[in-house]
Write an enzyme that holds these catalytic residues in place. Structure first.
Site, PDB file in Angstrom:
ATOM      1  N   ILE A   1      -4.899  37.345  14.612  1.00 25.71           N
ATOM      2  CA  ILE A   1      -6.362  37.355  14.500  1.00 25.71           C
ATOM      3  C   ILE A   1      -6.870  38.463  15.425  1.00 25.71           C
ATOM      4  O   ILE A   1      -6.591  38.448  16.622  1.00 25.71           O
ATOM      5  CB  ILE A   1      -6.954  35.998  14.943  1.00 25.71           C
TER       6      ILE A   1
ATOM      7  N   ARG B   1      -5.112  39.045  25.870  1.00 22.07           N
ATOM      8  CA  ARG B   1      -5.316  39.195  24.425  1.00 22.07           C
ATOM      9  C   ARG B   1      -6.332  40.301  24.179  1.00 22.07           C
ATOM     10  O   ARG B   1      -6.177  41.100  23.240  1.00 22.07           O
ATOM     11  CB  ARG B   1      -5.824  37.871  23.832  1.00 22.07           C
TER      12      ARG B   1
ATOM     13  N   ASP C   1     -10.230  33.923   8.170  1.00 19.54           N
ATOM     14  CA  ASP C   1     -10.246  33.910   6.689  1.00 19.54           C
ATOM     15  C   ASP C   1     -11.586  33.430   6.146  1.00 19.54           C
ATOM     16  O   ASP C   1     -11.648  32.744   5.121  1.00 19.54           O
ATOM     17  CB  ASP C   1      -9.114  33.003   6.178  1.00 19.54           C
TER      18      ASP C   1
ATOM     19  N   GLY D   1     -14.531  35.036  11.875  1.00 16.21           N
ATOM     20  CA  GLY D   1     -13.856  33.735  11.713  1.00 16.21           C
ATOM     21  C   GLY D   1     -12.424  33.943  11.258  1.00 16.21           C
ATOM     22  O   GLY D   1     -11.947  35.070  11.158  1.00 16.21           O
TER      23      GLY D   1
ATOM     24  N   ASN E   1      -8.666  41.774   4.108  1.00 14.09           N
ATOM     25  CA  ASN E   1      -7.466  40.947   4.271  1.00 14.09           C
ATOM     26  C   ASN E   1      -7.124  40.290   2.948  1.00 14.09           C
ATOM     27  O   ASN E   1      -7.989  40.047   2.111  1.00 14.09           O
ATOM     28  CB  ASN E   1      -7.722  39.853   5.324  1.00 14.09           C
ATOM     29  N   THR E   2      -5.842  40.013   2.748  1.00  9.35           N
ATOM     30  CA  THR E   2      -5.418  39.244   1.588  1.00  9.35           C
ATOM     31  C   THR E   2      -4.808  37.941   2.094  1.00  9.35           C
ATOM     32  O   THR E   2      -4.068  37.933   3.080  1.00  9.35           O
ATOM     33  CB  THR E   2      -4.409  40.015   0.705  1.00  9.35           C
ATOM     34  N   HIS E   3      -5.204  36.834   1.436  1.00 12.42           N
ATOM     35  CA  HIS E   3      -4.779  35.506   1.898  1.00 12.42           C
ATOM     36  C   HIS E   3      -4.195  34.730   0.710  1.00 12.42           C
ATOM     37  O   HIS E   3      -4.800  34.727  -0.369  1.00 12.42           O
ATOM     38  CB  HIS E   3      -5.988  34.756   2.487  1.00 12.42           C
TER      39      HIS E   3
ATOM     40  N   ASP F   1     -14.255  38.812   8.900  1.00 12.99           N
ATOM     41  CA  ASP F   1     -15.389  38.692   9.835  1.00 12.99           C
ATOM     42  C   ASP F   1     -14.866  38.004  11.090  1.00 12.99           C
ATOM     43  O   ASP F   1     -13.654  37.952  11.313  1.00 12.99           O
ATOM     44  CB  ASP F   1     -16.565  37.951   9.177  1.00 12.99           C
TER      45      ASP F   1
HETATM   46  C1  GRF Z   1       1.146  37.599   1.763  1.00 10.14           C
HETATM   47  O1  GRF Z   1       1.196  36.539   0.823  1.00 10.14           O
HETATM   48  C2  GRF Z   1      -0.071  37.464   2.628  1.00 10.14           C
HETATM   49  O2  GRF Z   1      -1.201  36.950   1.957  1.00 10.14           O
HETATM   50  C3  GRF Z   1       0.419  36.456   3.631  1.00 10.14           C
HETATM   51  O3  GRF Z   1       1.736  36.839   3.932  1.00 10.14           O
HETATM   52  C4  GRF Z   1       2.267  37.498   2.784  1.00 10.14           C
HETATM   53  C5  GRF Z   1       2.722  38.858   3.228  1.00 10.14           C
HETATM   54  O4  GRF Z   1       3.629  39.327   2.291  1.00 10.14           O
HETATM   55  N1  GRF Z   1      -0.407  36.462   4.824  1.00 10.14           N
HETATM   56  P1  GRF Z   1       4.178  40.854   2.412  1.00 10.14           P
HETATM   57  O5  GRF Z   1       4.512  41.085   3.882  1.00 10.14           O
HETATM   58  O6  GRF Z   1       3.080  41.755   1.948  1.00 10.14           O
HETATM   59  O7  GRF Z   1       5.380  40.855   1.516  1.00 10.14           O
END
Ligand code: GRF
Length: 205
Positions: free
Chosen positions: A94, A67, A147, A145, A109-111, A143
């Protein structure tokens, strides 16, 4: 500002960033995407990048003995494009110590949940299983961790009764509508105004 975007799937968040830059122009938006990376081949996210004429790279965990070697390869592949900011837009791995050492503090990152609730790979499903009445999405700095990094912005999405009928598919789409707008806004502001991270606070002057 130079952006590298990391994807693992459909890439609609990537597409939202591409569209914003195409309509506003690099200087107004403040950023340009210089490359797109992925952890797997044959995903729509890479096809979107290729259609936009962007260079792409793929680092698959199974191609490396350990990894850590994957983490090093991902770091080097990303660093080759000299990004000012790295954006994980649905990247489902990760990253390790080397990547964070190199890009920590400029890795976003977007969650699809309201962190700190429901971190990890199944945020939408877990929120639904819990029976929340509202959920949403979070854009945060990464960071060491999962999310857990400083939160930059969040958006709220109501949960509907019918969301329990399709395992959250429709709910995730409603979340992604908010998420794409949030990510475009945040990345543009970070790129245009710069920012400071003060503990858990993110200050964008
Ligand atoms: C998003 O909702 C992201 O937060 C999650 O997976 C989705 C990815 O969507 N981890 P896309 O690949 O940008 O359409």
């Amino acid at each position: 500002k130079r952006l590298v975007v990391l994807v693992s799937g459909s890439g609609t968040n990537l597409q939202a960033l591409l569209n914003a830059i195409a309509t506003q122009g690099r200087t107004v938006y403040g950023a340009e995407i210089v490359a797109v990376g992925a952890d797997r081949d044959g995903i729509e996210g890479l096809a979107r990048a290729e259609r936009a004429g962007l260079p792409t790279f793929v680092c698959r965990v199974k191609d490396y003995a350990t990894r850590d070697e994957w983490d090093s390869a991902l770091t080097e592949a990303t660093a080759a494009y000299e990004p000012d900011l790295v954006v994980s837009a649905g990247f489902m791995k990760i990253v390790g110590k080397e990547f964070l050492a190199r890009f920590g503090g400029r890795f976003v990152n977007t969650h699809p949940a309201l962190l700190p609730s429901f971190p990890g790979a199944h945020g939408v499903r877990d929120a639904l299983a819990y029976g929340v009445k509202v959920t949403g999405c979070t854009v945060h700095f990464v960071d060491d961790g999962v999310d857990t990094g400083p939160i930059i912005a969040q958006g709220v999405v109501e949960v509907r009764d019918e969301d329990y009928e399709d395992e959250g598919a429709a709910l995730h789409e409603r979340i992604k509508d908010v998420e794409r707008r949030l990510l475009v806004d945040v990345v543009g502001r970070l790129a245009r105004h710069g920012y400071r991270i003060e503990g858990r606070k993110v200050v964008i002057p």
